[in-house]
Enzyme design. Sequence first.
Site, short mmCIF file in Angstrom:
data_model
loop_
_atom_site.label_atom_id
_atom_site.label_comp_id
_atom_site.label_asym_id
_atom_site.label_seq_id
_atom_site.Cartn_x
_atom_site.Cartn_y
_atom_site.Cartn_z
N LYS A 1 0.88 -1.18 0.00
CA LYS A 1 0.00 0.00 0.00
C LYS A 1 0.90 1.22 0.00
O LYS A 1 1.41 1.63 1.04
CB LYS A 1 -0.89 -0.02 1.25
CG LYS A 1 -2.21 0.72 1.11
CD LYS A 1 -2.09 2.21 0.91
CE LYS A 1 -1.79 2.98 2.18
NZ LYS A 1 -1.58 4.43 1.90
N GLY B 1 6.94 5.08 8.12
CA GLY B 1 6.10 6.27 8.18
C GLY B 1 6.27 6.92 9.54
O GLY B 1 7.31 6.78 10.18
N SER B 2 5.24 7.61 9.98
CA SER B 2 5.36 8.37 11.22
C SER B 2 5.25 7.46 12.44
O SER B 2 4.67 6.36 12.38
CB SER B 2 4.28 9.45 11.27
OG SER B 2 3.01 8.84 11.19
N GLU C 1 9.98 16.35 15.00
CA GLU C 1 10.30 16.06 13.61
C GLU C 1 9.52 17.04 12.73
O GLU C 1 8.28 17.03 12.72
CB GLU C 1 9.93 14.63 13.26
CG GLU C 1 10.32 14.29 11.84
CD GLU C 1 10.04 12.83 11.48
OE1 GLU C 1 8.93 12.36 11.75
OE2 GLU C 1 10.95 12.19 10.92
N GLU D 1 9.35 1.25 10.99
CA GLU D 1 10.49 2.18 10.84
C GLU D 1 9.88 3.55 10.79
O GLU D 1 9.15 3.88 9.85
CB GLU D 1 11.25 1.89 9.56
CG GLU D 1 12.04 0.63 9.67
CD GLU D 1 12.86 0.44 8.44
OE1 GLU D 1 13.67 1.32 8.13
OE2 GLU D 1 12.66 -0.57 7.77
N CYS E 1 13.64 10.71 6.75
CA CYS E 1 13.43 10.28 8.14
C CYS E 1 14.70 10.48 8.95
O CYS E 1 14.64 10.79 10.13
CB CYS E 1 12.99 8.83 8.18
SG CYS E 1 14.05 7.77 7.23
P1 NAD Z 1 2.36 8.54 7.69
O1 NAD Z 1 2.65 7.72 8.90
O2 NAD Z 1 1.30 9.54 7.75
O3 NAD Z 1 1.99 7.58 6.47
C1 NAD Z 1 2.76 6.47 6.13
C2 NAD Z 1 1.86 5.43 5.51
O4 NAD Z 1 0.90 5.01 6.46
C3 NAD Z 1 1.08 5.94 4.30
O5 NAD Z 1 1.03 4.92 3.31
C4 NAD Z 1 -0.31 6.18 4.88
O6 NAD Z 1 -1.35 6.06 3.95
C5 NAD Z 1 -0.41 5.10 5.93
N1 NAD Z 1 -1.36 5.42 7.00
C6 NAD Z 1 -1.66 6.66 7.48
N2 NAD Z 1 -2.59 6.56 8.46
C7 NAD Z 1 -2.89 5.25 8.58
C8 NAD Z 1 -3.79 4.52 9.43
N3 NAD Z 1 -4.55 5.12 10.33
N4 NAD Z 1 -3.83 3.18 9.28
C9 NAD Z 1 -3.06 2.55 8.37
N5 NAD Z 1 -2.21 3.19 7.55
C10 NAD Z 1 -2.11 4.53 7.66
O7 NAD Z 1 3.76 9.15 7.29
P2 NAD Z 1 4.10 10.09 6.05
O8 NAD Z 1 3.67 11.47 6.39
O9 NAD Z 1 3.65 9.49 4.79
O10 NAD Z 1 5.69 9.98 6.04
C11 NAD Z 1 6.47 10.77 6.85
C12 NAD Z 1 6.95 9.98 8.06
O11 NAD Z 1 7.63 8.80 7.66
C13 NAD Z 1 7.94 10.74 8.89
O12 NAD Z 1 7.62 10.63 10.25
C14 NAD Z 1 9.26 10.03 8.61
O13 NAD Z 1 10.20 10.15 9.61
C15 NAD Z 1 8.83 8.65 8.38
N6 NAD Z 1 9.82 7.91 7.60
C16 NAD Z 1 10.60 7.00 8.25
C17 NAD Z 1 11.56 6.28 7.57
C18 NAD Z 1 12.43 5.26 8.26
O14 NAD Z 1 13.02 4.43 7.61
N7 NAD Z 1 12.53 5.27 9.58
C19 NAD Z 1 11.74 6.48 6.20
C20 NAD Z 1 10.92 7.43 5.56
C21 NAD Z 1 9.95 8.12 6.29
#
Ligand code: NAD
Length: 498
Positions: A191, A244-245, A400, A267, A302
């Site tokens: 996804k 993601g976050s 962040e 992650e 990230c």
């Molecule tokens: P996000 O957490 O909002 O979204 C990430 C993914 O999760 C997206 O595909 C989104 O659709 C999905 N998602 C969102 N809400 C959800 C829910 N309630 N249930 C299931 N899935 C859901 O993050 P973002 O804004 O897309 O990305 C930025 C974040 O990602 C930053 O915090 C960054 O630090 C982190 N990040 C971490 C790494 C790492 O390797 N540690 C790498 C890249 C980004």
Amino acid sequence: MADYTFEDWKARAAALNFRNQAFIDGKFVDAASGKTFESINPATGEVLAHVAECDEEDVNRAVAAARTAFEDGRWSRQAPGERKAVMLKLADLIRENLEEFALLDSLDMGKLVQDAVTVDAPGSAHFFQWYAEAIDKIYDEVAPTGPGDLAIVKRVPLGVVGAVTPWNFPLDMATWKGAAALAAGNSFVLKPAEQSPLSALRLAELAVEAGMPEGVFNVVPGFGVGAGKALGLHMDVDCLAFTGSTGIGKMFMQYSGQSNLKQVWPETGGKSPNLIFADCDDLDKAADMAAFGIFFNQGEVCSANSRIYVERSIAQEFADKMIARAQAMQPGNPLDPASKSGAIVNERQTQGIMRFVEEGKKTATLAAGGERVTVDGKGCFVQPTVFVDVAHSDPLARDEIFGPVVSIIPFDTEAEAVAMANDSIYGLAASVWTENLSRALRVSENLFAGTVSVNTMDALSAQTPFGGMKQSGFGRDLSLHSIDKYTALKTTWVKYQT
Ligand code: NAD
Ligand code: MN
């Protein structure tokens, strides 16, 4: 590497044909509901494509296809050499379509196409190749049991691996999860982030073209609440790899507890510190790399080195170098190879970054940037921004921001620098600049982070694990260790006559 021109990229972009349906069981299909969502180019505000909006029903279809593929062994029980050949072919196909992949990510989320064509897209090909080559070189174990007993300990694929990825490196995040999970013999349901679904759809199509059997690699574009949550709660998904976050990473842990106890590998976020000691012998290089460490990909990284701790005797000199570099990296059209930074992913993220800047101005000194700008009168762009006189307790230095905003904080002693660096809920990456070998090793040892880069920035390779500590999560991508996430240890114990 070819020399591309702005005109060249614009012509290639105009000729693109976007894949906009879900990819399930080897075919492009509409969402069962018929719904679509807009994929927007943040540099212009234009709608690039109307993409299938998958929900629970589509996730069910994709997981069922992945399960069938796994159980009949069309991929999971192929000889290692055969899986290797397919993934090597996929790496080749990515290379043959490098410009298209670079454009898909650039148009979809605003990164510089020049970076995407030199870093992201070749990186994806490299990682597929690296995991392909590993497939027939990983051996299993025989336990030291004694005569009459043969205990074989094998790593076996888990089954259906789900992945939910962010928008900052759309192709590479799909690759980091997918290449390792597929190399291990799993089926895969991805996804991608709703802000940037286009490259993942093309990747899955090329996987089938490379010879990956249908149903092994599925993509369900859609929103987090919708396709993402359905994958997290699915009773027939064995493992969920998330980037993601931190907040959403925690939700995936809950989804697992509420459903089938699937393994979850989060992650998540970061607030990585960069420690500059006065004995660093090349401050210009340290400043070049520090600027890269925070302004690359508009700071939407990230592991972005968003807190710079500088020894007080060189703090002003170093700040001046950072200011000059920030001012030299003004945003431009992401398709123009002369541009030094691109667009922020969307309106919401841009507003979030600007809120940090506006609040920050009340408590710290804005030394460079700090403005939202347009390019050709359009789009979401933020100037590379430097704050000085930042208190370590300031949100600028703690939260962040995920944008091109860096805080410079002076320190007096090594112990103070390490203490401030570690005083964070995150522990993803850190950097240290010093010529003193003992200090380099001592500080590295004392920093709580998944990767510490010494006299370099964001050190990363296929051969080394990438991931965090504390609330940066505990999944590790890259290296052979990431195969562990997508396999289970299985013991087969045979009694025999001696
Ligand atoms: P996000 O957490 O909002 O979204 C990430 C993914 O999760 C997206 O595909 C989104 O659709 C999905 N998602 C969102 N809400 C959800 C829910 N309630 N249930 C299931 N899935 C859901 O993050 P973002 O804004 O897309 O990305 C930025 C974040 O990602 C930053 O915090 C960054 O630090 C982190 N990040 C971490 C790494 C790492 O390797 N540690 C790498 C890249 C980004
Ligand atoms: Mn987009």
